[in-house]
Write a protein that holds these residues in place. Structure first.
Motif, short mmCIF file in Angstrom:
data_model
loop_
_atom_site.label_atom_id
_atom_site.label_comp_id
_atom_site.label_asym_id
_atom_site.label_seq_id
_atom_site.Cartn_x
_atom_site.Cartn_y
_atom_site.Cartn_z
N VAL A 1 68.81 68.40 -5.55
CA VAL A 1 69.86 68.45 -6.57
C VAL A 1 70.55 69.81 -6.51
O VAL A 1 69.88 70.85 -6.42
CB VAL A 1 69.27 68.23 -7.98
CG1 VAL A 1 70.36 68.30 -9.05
CG2 VAL A 1 68.56 66.88 -8.05
N HIS A 2 71.88 69.82 -6.57
CA HIS A 2 72.65 71.05 -6.44
C HIS A 2 73.58 71.19 -7.64
O HIS A 2 74.22 70.22 -8.06
CB HIS A 2 73.47 71.06 -5.16
CG HIS A 2 72.68 70.70 -3.94
ND1 HIS A 2 71.90 71.62 -3.26
CD2 HIS A 2 72.52 69.52 -3.30
CE1 HIS A 2 71.31 71.02 -2.23
NE2 HIS A 2 71.67 69.75 -2.23
N ALA A 3 73.65 72.40 -8.18
CA ALA A 3 74.54 72.68 -9.30
C ALA A 3 75.90 73.12 -8.79
O ALA A 3 76.01 73.74 -7.73
CB ALA A 3 73.94 73.76 -10.20
N ARG B 1 49.70 74.76 -20.24
CA ARG B 1 48.74 74.09 -19.36
C ARG B 1 47.84 73.11 -20.11
O ARG B 1 47.55 72.02 -19.63
CB ARG B 1 47.89 75.13 -18.62
CG ARG B 1 48.66 75.89 -17.56
CD ARG B 1 47.78 76.86 -16.78
NE ARG B 1 47.42 78.05 -17.57
CZ ARG B 1 46.27 78.25 -18.16
NH1 ARG B 1 45.31 77.33 -18.05
NH2 ARG B 1 46.03 79.36 -18.84
N GLU B 2 47.39 73.50 -21.31
CA GLU B 2 46.40 72.70 -22.03
C GLU B 2 47.03 71.57 -22.86
O GLU B 2 46.46 70.48 -22.95
CB GLU B 2 45.58 73.60 -22.95
CG GLU B 2 44.74 74.64 -22.21
CD GLU B 2 43.72 74.00 -21.28
OE1 GLU B 2 43.08 73.01 -21.69
OE2 GLU B 2 43.57 74.49 -20.14
N LEU B 3 48.18 71.82 -23.46
CA LEU B 3 48.79 70.82 -24.35
C LEU B 3 50.01 70.15 -23.72
O LEU B 3 50.20 68.95 -23.85
CB LEU B 3 49.20 71.47 -25.68
CG LEU B 3 48.07 72.04 -26.53
CD1 LEU B 3 48.64 72.73 -27.77
CD2 LEU B 3 47.09 70.94 -26.95
N GLY B 4 50.84 70.94 -23.07
CA GLY B 4 52.06 70.41 -22.49
C GLY B 4 53.21 70.45 -23.48
O GLY B 4 53.04 70.11 -24.66
N PHE B 5 54.36 70.89 -23.04
CA PHE B 5 55.58 70.92 -23.84
C PHE B 5 56.73 70.52 -22.92
O PHE B 5 56.72 70.83 -21.73
CB PHE B 5 55.85 72.32 -24.40
CG PHE B 5 54.87 72.76 -25.45
CD1 PHE B 5 55.19 72.67 -26.80
CD2 PHE B 5 53.62 73.25 -25.10
CE1 PHE B 5 54.30 73.07 -27.77
CE2 PHE B 5 52.72 73.66 -26.06
CZ PHE B 5 53.05 73.57 -27.41
N ALA B 6 57.72 69.82 -23.48
CA ALA B 6 58.84 69.38 -22.65
C ALA B 6 60.09 69.22 -23.50
O ALA B 6 60.03 69.13 -24.74
CB ALA B 6 58.50 68.06 -21.96
N TYR C 1 66.10 63.90 -17.85
CA TYR C 1 66.88 63.15 -16.86
C TYR C 1 68.12 62.49 -17.45
O TYR C 1 69.07 62.22 -16.72
CB TYR C 1 66.02 62.13 -16.12
CG TYR C 1 65.12 61.26 -16.95
CD1 TYR C 1 65.61 60.18 -17.68
CD2 TYR C 1 63.75 61.49 -16.98
CE1 TYR C 1 64.77 59.37 -18.41
CE2 TYR C 1 62.90 60.69 -17.72
CZ TYR C 1 63.41 59.63 -18.44
OH TYR C 1 62.57 58.83 -19.17
N GLU C 2 68.18 62.26 -18.78
CA GLU C 2 69.42 61.72 -19.35
C GLU C 2 70.55 62.73 -19.24
O GLU C 2 71.68 62.40 -18.87
CB GLU C 2 69.25 61.32 -20.82
CG GLU C 2 68.28 60.19 -21.07
CD GLU C 2 66.89 60.68 -21.40
OE1 GLU C 2 66.08 59.90 -21.93
OE2 GLU C 2 66.59 61.88 -21.13
N VAL C 3 70.24 64.00 -19.56
CA VAL C 3 71.24 65.05 -19.44
C VAL C 3 71.63 65.22 -17.98
O VAL C 3 72.82 65.36 -17.64
CB VAL C 3 70.71 66.38 -20.01
CG1 VAL C 3 71.72 67.51 -19.79
CG2 VAL C 3 70.41 66.23 -21.49
N SER C 4 70.65 65.19 -17.09
CA SER C 4 70.92 65.34 -15.67
C SER C 4 71.84 64.24 -15.17
O SER C 4 72.78 64.50 -14.40
CB SER C 4 69.61 65.32 -14.89
OG SER C 4 69.84 65.44 -13.50
#
Length: 315
Positions: free
Chosen positions: A129-131, A180-185, A110-113
């Motif tokens: 949200v629109h690009a 699904r099991e660990l999550g990455f972001a 969200y900082e980049v957004s």
């Protein structure tokens, strides 16, 4: 070496040179011994000092500026800030020197957004949200030359190679399971670090792949390319966490024939991400000190002392 122009051999080789990388300045660090560092001719003070003017450094200065640090400054070795996201001009045409696109950010970024809203690349209304369509590439097309022919996409074709296709599908399933099991972001701290992440980070990616029965040369070559692209190091160096993060934090991995495989839309420009660098650096110009090669950083009792060589003044 001589080169051909039409059907005639040129008399002289074309002139070539490095563009955008002042390796002589970097080598100054190698040639100067700690005991022979020059005495500072000028002394200045700053409340906060950012060293390095790539996108990370510029983003840090941008954040400091918005947080009210009016005395924050930045030192950059090159004469132009931007690092791997700078641009160049060839025969009057703009071109990138490195990074050349930006994926439309996801919910966790969200900082980049917020910044993209500020500079007009994104806008929000009641519908979402629109690009900005002017800079959006909906379906990037890439081609790979392999087996003496061109193919669409960078993932080597598995046509006529059932064993390769099976491994593509197995790796896709493993990436999906990790998601699904660990999550990455992106950024990484948006997901809580777990023992599962730590276990992946303690082993090399190539070892993890081998342990999961993945040894197809086409798959390994592609994964090595991806890791070198993002991290500057291949599957024999980066951790299994880093290798999975490349895919699991973004669009996943899709085997050929996967109907859900749709590449994320990206922003892009003729000069690549130099467009973004310009938007990021312009408001910060009074605080950017380019042409400064940092020779030493010393932590002291009441602050940090930095010795930097002014490439223009020669002192």
């Amino acid at each position: 070496m001589p080169w051909l122009q039409g059907c005639e051999r040129a008399q002289e080789a074309p002139v070539s040179r490095w563009v955008g990388a002042s390796f002589e300045r970097g080598h100054r660090l190698r040639t100067l011994k700690s005991g022979s560092l020059p005495v500072a001719a000028v002394q200045r003070r700053a409340g906060v000092l950012v060293i390095g003017g790539g996108v990370a450094g510029l983003s840090a200065l941008h954040a400091l500026d918005h947080a009210g640090h009016a005395d924050a400054q930045l030192l950059e070795l090159e004469d132009q800030a931007g690092g791997n996201s700078r641009g160049h001009i060839v025969a009057g045409l703009a071109c990138p020197l490195g990074a050349h696109y930006l994926p439309v950010p996801g919910e966790s970024t969200y900082e980049v957004s917020a910044w993209l809203h500020d500079i007009g690349l994104l806008r929000s209304d009641s519908a979402g949200v629109h690009a900005n369509e002017r800079y959006l590439c909906h379906s990037p097309q890439e081609r790979l030359f392999i087996d003496g022919a061109w193919q669409d996409g960078l993932l080597p074709s598995a046509q006529g190679r059932p064993a390769t296709l099976a491994q593509y599908r197995r790796f896709a399933a493993l990436v999906d399971h990790a998601q699904r099991e660990l999550g990455f972001a992106l950024p990484t701290h948006r997901v809580r670090w777990s023992p599962g992440h730590a276990a992946l980070d303690e082993q090399r990616f190539d070892a993890w792949l081998a342990a999961n029965g993945l040894d197809d040369t086409r798959l390994l070559g592609y994964l090595d390319y991806c890791c070198r692209d993002d991290y500057g190091a291949g599957i024999h160096t980066v951790s299994a966490w880093a290798g999975l993060h490349y895919f699991a934090s973004r669009h996943g991995f899709h085997a050929p024939g996967d109907d859900s495989a749709e590449r994320d839309a990206v922003f892009t420009w003729p000069e690549g991400n130099a467009w973004l660098v310009r938007e990021l650096a312009e408001p910060l110009k009074p605080r950017l000190c380019t042409g400064r090669t940092v020779l030493r950083v010393e932590l002291q009792k009441h602050g940090v002392q930095v010795l930097a060589w002014d490439e223009t003044a020669g002192q």
